[in-house]
Design a protein around this motif. Sequence first.
Motif, mmCIF file in Angstrom:
data_model
loop_
_atom_site.group_PDB
_atom_site.id
_atom_site.type_symbol
_atom_site.label_atom_id
_atom_site.label_comp_id
_atom_site.label_asym_id
_atom_site.label_seq_id
_atom_site.Cartn_x
_atom_site.Cartn_y
_atom_site.Cartn_z
ATOM 1 N N CYS A 1 0.825 -1.213 0.000
ATOM 2 C CA CYS A 1 0.000 0.000 0.000
ATOM 3 C C CYS A 1 0.859 1.263 0.000
ATOM 4 O O CYS A 1 1.903 1.324 0.661
ATOM 5 N N THR B 1 -8.878 5.445 -1.848
ATOM 6 C CA THR B 1 -9.455 4.104 -1.926
ATOM 7 C C THR B 1 -9.633 3.720 -3.381
ATOM 8 O O THR B 1 -10.177 4.488 -4.172
ATOM 9 N N LEU C 1 -5.025 -10.234 -5.001
ATOM 10 C CA LEU C 1 -5.950 -9.224 -4.502
ATOM 11 C C LEU C 1 -7.306 -9.858 -4.254
ATOM 12 O O LEU C 1 -7.639 -10.870 -4.877
ATOM 13 N N PRO C 2 -8.112 -9.221 -3.385
ATOM 14 C CA PRO C 2 -9.493 -9.704 -3.234
ATOM 15 C C PRO C 2 -10.235 -9.559 -4.559
ATOM 16 O O PRO C 2 -10.091 -8.558 -5.258
ATOM 17 N N ASN D 1 -15.202 -2.861 -4.616
ATOM 18 C CA ASN D 1 -14.157 -3.704 -4.015
ATOM 19 C C ASN D 1 -13.110 -2.801 -3.368
ATOM 20 O O ASN D 1 -11.978 -2.710 -3.846
ATOM 21 N N ARG E 1 -10.191 -0.988 -1.449
ATOM 22 C CA ARG E 1 -8.869 -1.443 -0.981
ATOM 23 C C ARG E 1 -7.883 -0.299 -1.163
ATOM 24 O O ARG E 1 -8.222 0.736 -1.749
ATOM 25 N N CYS E 2 -6.670 -0.494 -0.692
ATOM 26 C CA CYS E 2 -5.670 0.586 -0.780
ATOM 27 C C CYS E 2 -5.071 0.660 -2.184
ATOM 28 O O CYS E 2 -5.152 -0.293 -2.965
ATOM 29 N N ARG F 1 -1.935 0.348 -4.360
ATOM 30 C CA ARG F 1 -0.636 -0.337 -4.242
ATOM 31 C C ARG F 1 0.258 0.036 -5.429
ATOM 32 O O ARG F 1 -0.233 0.186 -6.547
#
Length: 380
Positions: free
Chosen positions: A195, A205, A217-218, A229, A231-232, A234
């Motif tokens: 991240c 986000t 990743l998710p 979805n 997430r940070c 990256r």
Amino acid sequence: MILWTTALFASLVAAQTYPPDEVDKLAAASLSKVKDWLAKNPQGNCTLETAVRRKEWMDLTLAQRKEYTDAVLCLMSKPALTSNVAPGAKSRFDDYIVVHVQQTPRNHGSTFFLPWHRYYMWHYEQALRTECGYKGYQPYWNWARYAADPAKSPLFDGSEGSMGGNGAKANYNGIMIPGAPRPYDRIPAADGGGCVTTGPFKNMTVNLGPIAPILQLPRNPRSDGLGYNPRCLRRDVNKNSAAVTTANYTYDLITKNNDVYWFQTVMEGQFPQGKWGVHAGGHYTIGGDPGGDFYTSPGDPAFYLHHTMIDRVWWIWQIQNLDKRTKEVSMTRTMNNFPPSANGTLDDLSGLGVLAPDVKVRDLMNTMGGLDGKFCYIYE
Ligand SMILES: *[C@@H]1O[C@H](CO)[C@@H](O)[C@H](O)[C@H]1NC(C)=O
Ligand SMILES: *[C@@H]1O[C@H](CO)[C@@H](O)[C@H](O)[C@H]1NC(C)=O
Ligand SMILES: *[C@@H]1O[C@H](CO)[C@@H](O)[C@H](O)[C@H]1NC(C)=O
Ligand SMILES: *[C@@H]1O[C@H](CO)[C@@H](O)[C@H](O)[C@H]1NC(C)=O
Ligand SMILES: [Cu+2]
């Protein structure tokens, strides 16, 4: 004391000044060709005097760079227009990702690659100006300036005047380049991958994707990747990738390819020959998520600086012979001609989905007078 202050000042100035590279010199030397062409082909109100001058990131002042990143953060705070088709789109910034995702196969390795991305960058620049009060223009990232060590460069060092820092160190194997011979089939990982925790985008986000991730990743809740979805951001700011974006690569690209088919092919990379090209080179210098995802890469704000450099390189190539090169397209209407399709033409349509209407490719060819005069810019 005075001497010390002068020396300190000189070192601060030197830290932010870049001598022109061979591509910069070629661009400057070619401006007389633009002038001559405009004398024979006047473009209404767009003249060399009135044209917007898009600048390199570090040729902006610290205050101008902050105005730019503030405007991008503003776009991330405005409600999306695309949430009916993309429930994961939460902002006007996300709208651009949605449009890119919807048209990814059409606009890469095809007739539309260069003109469509030109339209896309210009429209994003307009959104920053008209919706977020940005007074400047879209900056570009001259890859060569930072290629030796991009993670430590002022573009990615995480300072307030940067485009955000590198990601934290993470475990991954680098980026696979399908079809390339060893050792070019993998760009080795550098020191990031996690991240981003520094700089203007540390709190951002990522909402959409992944679709073609290079990290674990998710998964997105929808098969089209357009679900929510969060997430940070990256990154793996990667000098192994930046190595193919030094000035000699860009100079050769511009000067050794006389037709647009080869110019675009060399730019987009010849993977079976182990040549990544400056386009992939710049994308994978950012890497991470979504920067390394072919579909959702515009979700990393640095994307726009990279693709504006792509547009600049096309412009420098075009101004070597404006008569010919503002009318020259190649390739077919599908990515790498798969599935097979007819050659694209200047009369084909290219558009930005819900953001902007379809226009003819011919209207996107000239930065000075294209799009009914709405395009009026050069690079310096
Ligand atoms: C060009 O400039 C003139 C005079 O300033 C103005 O009336 C006209 O609307 C402009 N045309 C375009 C296409 O911007
Ligand atoms: C990030 O969020 C924290 C907590 O909400 C806030 O204090 C900080 O100012 C934010 N930083 C940036 C760069 O927006
Ligand atoms: C650019 O220079 C580097 C370092 O000298 C070299 O390894 C590379 O082959 C050159 N690339 C081109 C396209 O000439
Ligand atoms: C399509 O373009 C290629 C070169 O880019 C050319 O060789 C070919 O003849 C063209 N095909 C048609 C049907 O015009
Ligand atoms: Cu793209």
